[in-house]
Design an enzyme around this catalytic site. Structure first.
Site, PDB file in Angstrom:
ATOM      1  N   GLY A  33       0.842  -1.197   0.000  1.00  0.00           N
ATOM      2  CA  GLY A  33       0.000   0.000   0.000  1.00  0.00           C
ATOM      3  C   GLY A  33       0.873   1.242   0.000  1.00  0.00           C
ATOM      4  N   GLY A  34       0.317   2.312   0.535  1.00  0.00           N
ATOM      5  CA  GLY A  34       1.039   3.587   0.564  1.00  0.00           C
ATOM      6  C   GLY A  34       2.344   3.497   1.321  1.00  0.00           C
ATOM      7  N   GLY A  56      25.323  11.510 -29.848  1.00  0.00           N
ATOM      8  CA  GLY A  56      24.849  12.202 -28.650  1.00  0.00           C
ATOM      9  C   GLY A  56      25.356  11.533 -27.384  1.00  0.00           C
ATOM     10  N   ALA A  57      25.548  10.208 -27.473  1.00  0.00           N
ATOM     11  CA  ALA A  57      26.000   9.487 -26.284  1.00  0.00           C
ATOM     12  C   ALA A  57      27.403   9.933 -25.877  1.00  0.00           C
ATOM     13  CB  ALA A  57      25.955   7.986 -26.538  1.00  0.00           C
TER      14      ALA A  57
HETATM   15  C1  HXC Z   1      -3.115  -4.104  12.504  1.00  0.00           C
HETATM   16  C2  HXC Z   1      -2.108  -6.013  11.735  1.00  0.00           C
HETATM   17  C3  HXC Z   1      -1.942  -5.438  10.456  1.00  0.00           C
HETATM   18  C4  HXC Z   1      -2.397  -4.103  10.265  1.00  0.00           C
HETATM   19  C5  HXC Z   1      -1.110  -7.404  10.401  1.00  0.00           C
HETATM   20  N1  HXC Z   1      -1.592  -7.233  11.637  1.00  0.00           N
HETATM   21  N2  HXC Z   1      -1.327  -6.325   9.651  1.00  0.00           N
HETATM   22  N3  HXC Z   1      -2.684  -5.352  12.727  1.00  0.00           N
HETATM   23  N4  HXC Z   1      -2.972  -3.490  11.314  1.00  0.00           N
HETATM   24  N5  HXC Z   1      -2.248  -3.487   9.104  1.00  0.00           N
HETATM   25  C6  HXC Z   1      -1.550  -8.204  12.741  1.00  0.00           C
HETATM   26  C7  HXC Z   1      -2.433  -9.393  12.532  1.00  0.00           C
HETATM   27  O1  HXC Z   1      -3.706  -9.105  12.997  1.00  0.00           O
HETATM   28  C8  HXC Z   1      -1.736 -10.446  13.361  1.00  0.00           C
HETATM   29  O2  HXC Z   1      -2.055 -10.249  14.726  1.00  0.00           O
HETATM   30  C9  HXC Z   1      -0.279 -10.095  13.217  1.00  0.00           C
HETATM   31  O3  HXC Z   1      -0.230  -8.737  12.795  1.00  0.00           O
HETATM   32  C10 HXC Z   1       0.424 -10.935  12.183  1.00  0.00           C
HETATM   33  O4  HXC Z   1      -0.368 -10.934  11.025  1.00  0.00           O
HETATM   34  P1  HXC Z   1      -0.718 -12.268  10.226  1.00  0.00           P
HETATM   35  O5  HXC Z   1      -1.787 -11.919   9.274  1.00  0.00           O
HETATM   36  O6  HXC Z   1      -0.942 -13.371  11.170  1.00  0.00           O
HETATM   37  O7  HXC Z   1       0.661 -12.541   9.498  1.00  0.00           O
HETATM   38  P2  HXC Z   1       0.928 -13.105   8.056  1.00  0.00           P
HETATM   39  O8  HXC Z   1       0.058 -14.302   7.821  1.00  0.00           O
HETATM   40  O9  HXC Z   1       2.391 -13.252   7.930  1.00  0.00           O
HETATM   41  O10 HXC Z   1       0.430 -11.957   7.051  1.00  0.00           O
HETATM   42  C11 HXC Z   1       1.027 -10.705   7.022  1.00  0.00           C
HETATM   43  C12 HXC Z   1       0.201  -9.710   6.187  1.00  0.00           C
HETATM   44  C13 HXC Z   1      -1.261  -9.704   6.679  1.00  0.00           C
HETATM   45  C14 HXC Z   1       0.230 -10.162   4.724  1.00  0.00           C
HETATM   46  C15 HXC Z   1       0.891  -8.363   6.293  1.00  0.00           C
HETATM   47  O11 HXC Z   1      -1.253  -9.537   8.089  1.00  0.00           O
HETATM   48  C16 HXC Z   1      -2.068  -8.607   6.085  1.00  0.00           C
HETATM   49  O12 HXC Z   1      -2.531  -8.720   4.940  1.00  0.00           O
HETATM   50  N6  HXC Z   1      -2.261  -7.537   6.846  1.00  0.00           N
HETATM   51  C17 HXC Z   1      -3.071  -6.424   6.423  1.00  0.00           C
HETATM   52  C18 HXC Z   1      -2.328  -5.624   5.409  1.00  0.00           C
HETATM   53  C19 HXC Z   1      -3.072  -4.387   5.023  1.00  0.00           C
HETATM   54  O13 HXC Z   1      -4.098  -4.450   4.345  1.00  0.00           O
HETATM   55  N7  HXC Z   1      -2.605  -3.249   5.544  1.00  0.00           N
HETATM   56  C20 HXC Z   1      -3.144  -1.979   5.238  1.00  0.00           C
HETATM   57  C21 HXC Z   1      -2.525  -1.616   3.900  1.00  0.00           C
HETATM   58  S1  HXC Z   1      -2.954  -0.041   3.400  1.00  0.00           S
HETATM   59  P3  HXC Z   1      -2.040 -11.440  15.797  1.00  0.00           P
HETATM   60  O14 HXC Z   1      -2.518 -10.807  17.033  1.00  0.00           O
HETATM   61  O15 HXC Z   1      -2.927 -12.489  15.234  1.00  0.00           O
HETATM   62  O16 HXC Z   1      -0.617 -11.886  15.885  1.00  0.00           O
HETATM   63  C22 HXC Z   1      -1.711   0.866   3.948  1.00  0.00           C
HETATM   64  C23 HXC Z   1      -1.918   2.262   3.591  1.00  0.00           C
HETATM   65  C24 HXC Z   1      -0.753   3.092   3.940  1.00  0.00           C
HETATM   66  O17 HXC Z   1      -0.801   0.496   4.543  1.00  0.00           O
HETATM   67  C25 HXC Z   1      -1.043   4.415   3.390  1.00  0.00           C
HETATM   68  C26 HXC Z   1       0.065   5.355   3.542  1.00  0.00           C
HETATM   69  C27 HXC Z   1      -0.240   6.626   2.808  1.00  0.00           C
END
Ligand code: HXC
Length: 510
Positions: A169-170, A404-405
């Site tokens: 993501g971002g 040119g290079a």
């Molecule tokens: C809160 C999160 C989290 C998040 C993971 N966790 N991502 N908690 N916010 N964004 C937590 C899970 O709940 C879990 O908690 C622990 O971290 C480990 O995650 P798992 O899913 O068990 O691990 P894994 O299977 O290795 O998968 C990792 C992952 C997945 C692929 C990153 O967790 C995931 O898809 N997370 C969400 C990603 C996402 O959509 N993020 C927002 C993106 S948008 P527990 O307690 O069970 O251990 C973004 C915008 C930024 O970032 C913008 C900036 C401008």
């Protein structure tokens, strides 16, 4: 008193535990180290000073108030690499997946502000699920605060990102604005939208690794500058890179002790250029034979291999090298190689790292693919970068410097300080065949005449002396003495002072 000390130790212990033993074991099972283990490998032993160890998030939504682990998913502080100061943040995937909350962002911002103020590099070890979902817009605001600091730090202190897990993501845009991005093979990925969204929107089926793994970003997208086998190798290589770099834009790169005679003569270079001008040879051989102790830190090794970029040392001092590679696309400049080299040249200029340019370039790559892709604008990036650079510039033309290079590759006309050529250099508007076919079009049906014209053209132009007569080449040098000549040239330029006219900033063709 003892109780208070014990309590402090207890709290520290709890902070060091991160998300707990189970999650640490899960991290290890994925072949990944923890945030603290990575810092231990990155910094000199015992040099790490932590900030904000007891910071906890302030979120009260979704039951978050029940879980407020110390550190909030990121370990921050400063330490040294071979005695030189760096700031570091290391995201802790065992705490809420390393996700970025408001307080997590504040911790990163604090060390970035200190790095800018105190003039030391920032190294970010990224391993995060992105925005802390429970915090919503507060997390997005946190990202933007980090982005703003990335921009302010750019060109002031070196910024290095290592992607050691998810970065999606971002969140990708913070590393994207740093100077170097490295990835760890098989355990890291970066993308703006993940495989599921890609499938929904474009119907493409792609794995996370294919979409944004190390191989994709070092070979296809050029988002990453290098990839390492595992966390241990990644930390060792970042240490090696930091040794080449100054701490900030007002500091010089460190001078290392060297055990290699600057005047070393390399007789083998006299036969590096093959008899036939169209036979390739490996330009890396020249780089390694010129460098102190053959030590070369290559940047973007797997992308646009027709140009080579990286750091060497001469007499212990860092020099940035840009070199055409005749082994790939005959060393032509094209969109990718121009972009790659332009960014490298600008990094070197921003941090006062002198530039050595090794030239064997038959021109820009022709074709609709290149023209439609905007080779005019991308090629101009490299031209612009060289022309605006005020650092010492030493150029050696080994063979072809056509069209040119020739101008682009740090020519005399772009304020090259020392422009050397080997006797094998051919400096001309184009190769003999192409030139003859244009200026003697009337004789095209007479192969004998054309061959004669081509031979005439070659004897007139396929050499360095026409350019040397005009002073565009300062000296025609023996290949064997390249290290000596180049080292002396840079030594004579140590006090070089050159300023561009005042401007708010330039408008490089992006
Ligand atoms: C809160 C999160 C989290 C998040 C993971 N966790 N991502 N908690 N916010 N964004 C937590 C899970 O709940 C879990 O908690 C622990 O971290 C480990 O995650 P798992 O899913 O068990 O691990 P894994 O299977 O290795 O998968 C990792 C992952 C997945 C692929 C990153 O967790 C995931 O898809 N997370 C969400 C990603 C996402 O959509 N993020 C927002 C993106 S948008 P527990 O307690 O069970 O251990 C973004 C915008 C930024 O970032 C913008 C900036 C401008």
């Amino acid at each position: 008193m003892k109780d208070i000390l014990r309590e402090l130790e207890g709290r520290r212990e709890s902070a060091r535990e991160g998300g707990g033993q189970k999650r640490i074991a899960a991290q290890h099972a994925k072949g990944k180290l923890t945030a603290r283990e990575r810092i231990d490998l990155l910094l000199d032993e015992g040099s790490f000073e932590e900030f904000d160890m007891f910071v906890a998030h302030r979120c009260t939504d979704f039951g978050m108030e029940k879980s407020r682990p110390y550190g909030d998913g990121v370990v921050t502080g400063w330490g040294t690499i071979n005695g030189r100061m760096v700031y570091v943040f290391s995201q802790d995937f065992t705490v809420f997946g390393g996700s970025l909350s408001e307080t997590h962002a504040q911790k990163i911002c604090k060390i970035m502000d200190m790095a800018i103020q105190n003039g030391a590099p920032v190294i970010g070890l990224n391993d995060s699920g992105g925005a802390r979902i429970q915090e919503g817009v507060a997390s997005l605001a946190g990202y933007a605060e980090v982005f703003q600091r990335n921009i302010m730090a750019s060109g002031v202190v070196p910024q290095i990102s290592v992607i050691m897990g998810p970065c999606a993501g971002g969140a990708v845009y913070s590393p994207a604005m740093t100077d170097f991005i490295f990835m760890v093979k098989d355990s890291s990925y970066m993308f703006v939208t993940g495989p599921d969204v890609v499938k929904t929107v474009t119907n493409e089926v792609v794995t996370a690794e294919e979409l944004g793994g190390a191989s994709t970003h070092t070979r296809k997208s050029s988002v990453a500058d290098g990839a390492f086998e595992n966390d241990v190798e990644a930390m060792a290589e970042v240490r090696r890179l930091v040794d080449f770099l100054p701490l900030n834009n007002r500091d010089k790169a460190p001078v290392r002790p060297f055990f290699d005679e600057p005047g070393r003569v390399e007789e083998s270079l006299d036969t590096l250029i093959p008899e036939n001008a169209n036979t390739p040879y490996d330009m890396k051989e020249l780089i390694l034979k010129v460098a102190d102790e053959a030590d070369f830190y290559e940047i973007q090794e797997d992308f646009a291999k027709n140009i080579i970029t990286g750091f060497i040392r001469l007499e212990g001092q860092t020099v940035g090298v840009v070199a055409n590679q005749p082994m790939v696309l005959a060393g032509c400049l094209d969109i990718d190689s121009s972009r790659k080299a332009a960014r490298f040249v600008r990094f070197c200029d921003a941090f006062e790292i002198p530039l050595l340019t090794l030239v064997d370039v038959p021109g820009f790559l022709p074709g609709t693919g290149q023209e439609y892709g905007g080779v005019i604008k991308h090629g101009a990036k490299l031209l612009f970068a060289y022309g605006e650079a005020t650092v010492p510039k030493v150029t050696v033309i080994t063979r072809k410097a056509y069209g040119g290079a020739y101008d682009v590759m740090a020519s005399k006309h772009l304020r090259g300080d020392f422009n050397y050529a080997w006797p094998t250099a051919e400096i001309a508007v184009m190769g003999a065949k192409g030139a003859t076919e244009i200026i003697h079009r009337a004789d095209l049906n007479d192969p004998e005449k054309i061959a004669q014209h081509a031979a005439d053209y070659e004897s007139r132009f396929a050499n360095p002396f026409v350019a040397a007569e005009r002073g565009f080449i300062d000296e025609v040098i023996q290949p064997r003495s390249t290290r000596k000549r180049v080292s002396r040239a840079f030594a004579s330029l140590r006090n070089k002072k050159l300023k561009n006219p005042w401007k708010k900033h330039d408008n490089i063709p992006l």
